[in-house]
Design a protein around this motif. Structure first.
Motif, PDB file in Angstrom:
ATOM      1  N   VAL A   8       0.814  -1.185  -0.134  1.00  0.00           N
ATOM      2  CA  VAL A   8      -0.018  -0.022   0.008  1.00  0.00           C
ATOM      3  C   VAL A   8       0.839   1.288  -0.223  1.00  0.00           C
ATOM      4  CG1 VAL A   8      -1.741   1.425   1.071  1.00  0.00           C
ATOM      5  CG2 VAL A   8      -1.726  -1.349   1.014  1.00  0.00           C
ATOM      6  N   ARG A   9       0.847   2.124  -1.041  1.00  0.00           N
ATOM      7  CA  ARG A   9       1.636   3.132  -1.158  1.00  0.00           C
ATOM      8  C   ARG A   9       0.720   4.478  -1.315  1.00  0.00           C
ATOM      9  NH1 ARG A   9       6.465   2.167  -5.420  1.00  0.00           N
ATOM     10  NH2 ARG A   9       7.261   0.155  -4.835  1.00  0.00           N
ATOM     11  N   ILE A  10       1.153   5.547  -0.394  1.00  0.00           N
ATOM     12  CA  ILE A  10       0.371   6.694  -0.511  1.00  0.00           C
ATOM     13  C   ILE A  10       1.080   7.570  -1.258  1.00  0.00           C
ATOM     14  CG2 ILE A  10      -0.242   8.637   0.831  1.00  0.00           C
ATOM     15  CD1 ILE A  10      -0.735   7.058   3.498  1.00  0.00           C
ATOM     16  N   ALA A  11       0.455   7.726  -2.497  1.00  0.00           N
ATOM     17  CA  ALA A  11       1.539   8.634  -3.641  1.00  0.00           C
ATOM     18  C   ALA A  11       1.420  10.082  -3.188  1.00  0.00           C
ATOM     19  CB  ALA A  11       0.683   8.477  -4.756  1.00  0.00           C
ATOM     20  N   ALA A  12       0.110  10.598  -2.550  1.00  0.00           N
ATOM     21  CA  ALA A  12       0.120  11.986  -2.194  1.00  0.00           C
ATOM     22  C   ALA A  12      -1.035  12.192  -1.269  1.00  0.00           C
ATOM     23  CB  ALA A  12      -0.065  12.819  -3.222  1.00  0.00           C
ATOM     24  N   LEU A  13      -0.955  13.134  -0.390  1.00  0.00           N
ATOM     25  CA  LEU A  13      -2.090  13.623   0.548  1.00  0.00           C
ATOM     26  C   LEU A  13      -2.667  14.824  -0.184  1.00  0.00           C
ATOM     27  CD1 LEU A  13      -0.668  13.081   4.024  1.00  0.00           C
ATOM     28  CD2 LEU A  13      -2.212  11.705   2.769  1.00  0.00           C
ATOM     29  N   THR A  14      -3.860  14.728  -0.035  1.00  0.00           N
ATOM     30  CA  THR A  14      -4.527  16.376  -0.446  1.00  0.00           C
ATOM     31  C   THR A  14      -5.357  16.655   0.433  1.00  0.00           C
ATOM     32  OG1 THR A  14      -5.095  14.984  -2.695  1.00  0.00           O
ATOM     33  CG2 THR A  14      -6.354  17.025  -2.311  1.00  0.00           C
ATOM     34  N   ARG A  15      -4.974  18.084   0.756  1.00  0.00           N
ATOM     35  CA  ARG A  15      -5.765  18.935   1.810  1.00  0.00           C
ATOM     36  C   ARG A  15      -6.792  19.554   1.458  1.00  0.00           C
ATOM     37  NH1 ARG A  15      -2.605  19.433   7.036  1.00  0.00           N
ATOM     38  NH2 ARG A  15      -0.698  18.384   6.773  1.00  0.00           N
ATOM     39  N   THR A  16      -8.047  19.594   1.969  1.00  0.00           N
ATOM     40  CA  THR A  16      -9.378  20.164   1.230  1.00  0.00           C
ATOM     41  C   THR A  16      -9.845  21.132   2.247  1.00  0.00           C
ATOM     42  OG1 THR A  16      -9.837  18.230  -0.054  1.00  0.00           O
ATOM     43  CG2 THR A  16     -11.639  19.701   0.500  1.00  0.00           C
TER      44      THR A  16
ATOM     45  N   ASP B  65       4.530  17.073   2.563  1.00  0.00           N
ATOM     46  CA  ASP B  65       3.501  17.193   3.523  1.00  0.00           C
ATOM     47  C   ASP B  65       3.783  16.374   4.653  1.00  0.00           C
ATOM     48  OD1 ASP B  65       0.913  16.965   5.033  1.00  0.00           O
ATOM     49  OD2 ASP B  65      -0.012  17.553   3.423  1.00  0.00           O
ATOM     50  N   GLY B  66       4.057  16.854   5.679  1.00  0.00           N
ATOM     51  CA  GLY B  66       4.395  16.321   7.092  1.00  0.00           C
ATOM     52  C   GLY B  66       3.738  15.122   7.381  1.00  0.00           C
ATOM     53  N   LEU B  67       2.324  15.164   6.910  1.00  0.00           N
ATOM     54  CA  LEU B  67       1.323  14.161   7.498  1.00  0.00           C
ATOM     55  C   LEU B  67       1.787  12.950   6.665  1.00  0.00           C
ATOM     56  CD1 LEU B  67      -2.198  15.776   7.571  1.00  0.00           C
ATOM     57  CD2 LEU B  67      -0.876  14.838   9.443  1.00  0.00           C
ATOM     58  N   LEU B  68       2.653  12.650   5.754  1.00  0.00           N
ATOM     59  CA  LEU B  68       3.034  11.532   4.911  1.00  0.00           C
ATOM     60  C   LEU B  68       3.701  10.761   5.803  1.00  0.00           C
ATOM     61  CD1 LEU B  68       3.960  13.124   1.619  1.00  0.00           C
ATOM     62  CD2 LEU B  68       2.262  11.346   2.033  1.00  0.00           C
ATOM     63  N   HIS B  69       4.330  11.393   7.007  1.00  0.00           N
ATOM     64  CA  HIS B  69       5.118  10.340   7.776  1.00  0.00           C
ATOM     65  C   HIS B  69       4.255  10.290   9.241  1.00  0.00           C
ATOM     66  CE1 HIS B  69       8.306  11.189   5.130  1.00  0.00           C
ATOM     67  NE2 HIS B  69       8.341  12.797   5.263  1.00  0.00           N
ATOM     68  N   ASN B  70       3.022  10.474   9.252  1.00  0.00           N
ATOM     69  CA  ASN B  70       2.303  10.448  10.580  1.00  0.00           C
ATOM     70  C   ASN B  70       1.679   9.017  10.568  1.00  0.00           C
ATOM     71  OD1 ASN B  70      -0.419   9.985  11.827  1.00  0.00           O
ATOM     72  ND2 ASN B  70      -0.228  12.326  12.158  1.00  0.00           N
ATOM     73  N   PRO B  71       2.415   8.056  11.401  1.00  0.00           N
ATOM     74  CA  PRO B  71       2.048   6.890  11.636  1.00  0.00           C
ATOM     75  C   PRO B  71       0.624   6.272  11.780  1.00  0.00           C
ATOM     76  CG  PRO B  71       3.093   7.535  13.670  1.00  0.00           C
ATOM     77  CD  PRO B  71       3.097   8.809  12.601  1.00  0.00           C
ATOM     78  N   PHE B  72      -0.208   7.411  12.523  1.00  0.00           N
ATOM     79  CA  PHE B  72      -1.404   6.986  12.669  1.00  0.00           C
ATOM     80  C   PHE B  72      -2.332   7.191  11.417  1.00  0.00           C
ATOM     81  CE2 PHE B  72       0.221   8.639  16.630  1.00  0.00           C
ATOM     82  CZ  PHE B  72      -0.089   7.803  17.499  1.00  0.00           C
ATOM     83  N   LEU B  73      -1.990   8.120  10.608  1.00  0.00           N
ATOM     84  CA  LEU B  73      -2.791   8.002   9.204  1.00  0.00           C
ATOM     85  C   LEU B  73      -2.449   7.058   8.363  1.00  0.00           C
ATOM     86  CD1 LEU B  73      -3.263  11.196   7.372  1.00  0.00           C
ATOM     87  CD2 LEU B  73      -2.233   9.392   6.192  1.00  0.00           C
TER      88      LEU B  73
ATOM     89  N   ALA C  79      -9.676  14.736  17.271  1.00  0.00           N
ATOM     90  CA  ALA C  79      -8.659  14.643  18.166  1.00  0.00           C
ATOM     91  C   ALA C  79      -8.476  13.142  18.752  1.00  0.00           C
ATOM     92  CB  ALA C  79      -9.452  15.316  19.592  1.00  0.00           C
ATOM     93  N   ARG C  80      -9.550  12.392  18.254  1.00  0.00           N
ATOM     94  CA  ARG C  80      -9.327  11.032  18.583  1.00  0.00           C
ATOM     95  C   ARG C  80      -8.369  10.029  17.550  1.00  0.00           C
ATOM     96  NH1 ARG C  80     -15.101   9.183  18.583  1.00  0.00           N
ATOM     97  NH2 ARG C  80     -15.294  10.427  16.927  1.00  0.00           N
ATOM     98  N   GLY C  81      -8.185  10.830  16.461  1.00  0.00           N
ATOM     99  CA  GLY C  81      -7.134  10.216  15.479  1.00  0.00           C
ATOM    100  C   GLY C  81      -7.905  10.289  14.072  1.00  0.00           C
TER     101      GLY C  81
END
Length: 347
Positions: free
Chosen positions: A145-153, A172-180, A206-208
């Motif tokens: 599973v590869r996240i190619a990019a994150l889109t912020r809306t 995007d820093g969220l690419l390294h967020n383990p929870f996401l 706030a709950r993830g």
């Protein structure tokens, strides 16, 4: 001539669909199964099967006859409602596909929430209205599973909350967020997704992360264009490769940002003026600026608008999201809009 891929359902309007269709057609011949294609799409199509994708059995028979004569190497759709039919047709032809249960659920938001909950994935609830909206543009290669990019809306005003802006940043820093990442991977596994491009919507609470949507086909709103401009990853070609059993190139080749802005009416009424200053062509960060309605059209104010009410959109590229935001703001000044009342037009 190589076997074509089947595109199930009428293609989108040129403003939103031409980029992806051109990318796919450059790699594979494309046969459309559906209503008569619009004129702009004809140069990209190698054939047309007259069918109603909403009538699954009849469409499957028509496609099977075409495949027996000419061959079909993959099945794609860009329409949520056609996901079950696409899954059934691909299964009948022995081609890569998503599970039919998943296809049916992804075509029905309520069914999707229920399926996610049954499989221990936390869907966004009615109380999850706060927190950033992001989507993971994900490529599933067999078990990888590869996240190619994150889109912020950025959403618009309630109650419609239509997207005002999408932004993609290669760093995007969220690419390294383990929870996401964990949420995305668990969602893919739980739904049995494989050999597909999938757009997974998330709200960061706030709950993830909470899953808001799962779209196992190319995302709309020119998100594939933003991903390509920001990272170099071609989601349209990746989707075609996966549908045909291939392995696409998904390594990033760019480290930039790209964003799209949508213009909605400030009032409900009839458009009396919608003009674009041609000087926008000299804006250095502009990738495109396109009018999507015309004077005389009836439109609905942003608070209650739908995608069809969008007046225009524009795309900017830059080194980072702030640079894109500044460019989008400048480009907005090139648009001239006036909305009048809905008095009956003279005969």
């Amino acid at each position: 001539m190589p076997h074509p891929v089947l595109l199930l359902g009428a293609v989108r309007r040129a403003a939103y669909g031409e980029f992806a269709l051109a990318r796919i057609a450059a790699a594979h011949p494309v046969v459309l199964a559906g209503a008569a294609p619009p004129g702009w799409a004809l140069p990209y199509l190698a054939g047309h099967i007259v069918a109603d994708p909403g009538h699954g059995p009849a469409t499957a028979e028509a496609v099977a006859r075409h495949a027996a004569r000419y061959g079909i190497c993959g099945v794609l759709t860009w329409t949520r409602g056609h996901l079950p039919a696409a899954a059934r047709i691909a299964a009948r032809l022995g081609l890569p596909r998503i599970p039919e249960e998943t296809a049916r659920a992804c075509a029905d938001p309520a069914a999707l929430r229920s399926l996610l909950a049954r499989r221990a994935i936390a869907p966004a609830g009615r109380d999850d209205t706060e927190g950033p909206l992001v989507s993971a543009e994900t490529v599933v290669l067999d078990d990888e599973v590869r996240i190619a990019a994150l889109t912020r809306t950025t959403p618009g005003p309630p109650p419609a909350r239509q997207p005002l802006r999408h932004v993609v940043h290669a760093h995007d820093g969220l690419l390294h967020n383990p929870f996401l990442r964990h949420t995305v991977e668990r969602t893919v596994r739980a739904l049995g997704l494989a050999h597909t491009v999938v757009h997974i919507g998330l709200r960061l609470t706030a709950r993830g992360p909470r899953v808001t949507d799962v779209v196992p086909h190319l995302p709309g709103d020119l998100i594939p264009l933003l991903v390509e401009r920001a990272t170099g990853v071609d989601l349209a070609r990746a989707a075609a490769a996966l549908a045909t059993g291939g392995l696409p190139a998904v390594a990033p080749t760019r480290q930039r940002a790209a964003a799209i802005q949508f213009a909605y009416p400030a009032a409900t009424g009839r458009l009396t003026r919608l003009d674009l200053d041609p000087a926008v062509a000299h804006e250095p960060s502009a990738e495109r600026m396109v009018l999507t309605r015309q004077a005389g059209d009836e439109v609905t104010a942003a608070w209650h608008a739908g995608p069809a009410d969008r007046l225009a959109h524009w795309v900017a590229e830059g080194e980072d999201p702030p640079e894109c935001a500044r460019a989008l703001h400048r480009m907005a000044n090139y648009l001239d809009v006036a909305v009048g009342s809905l008095r009956p037009q003279a005969a």
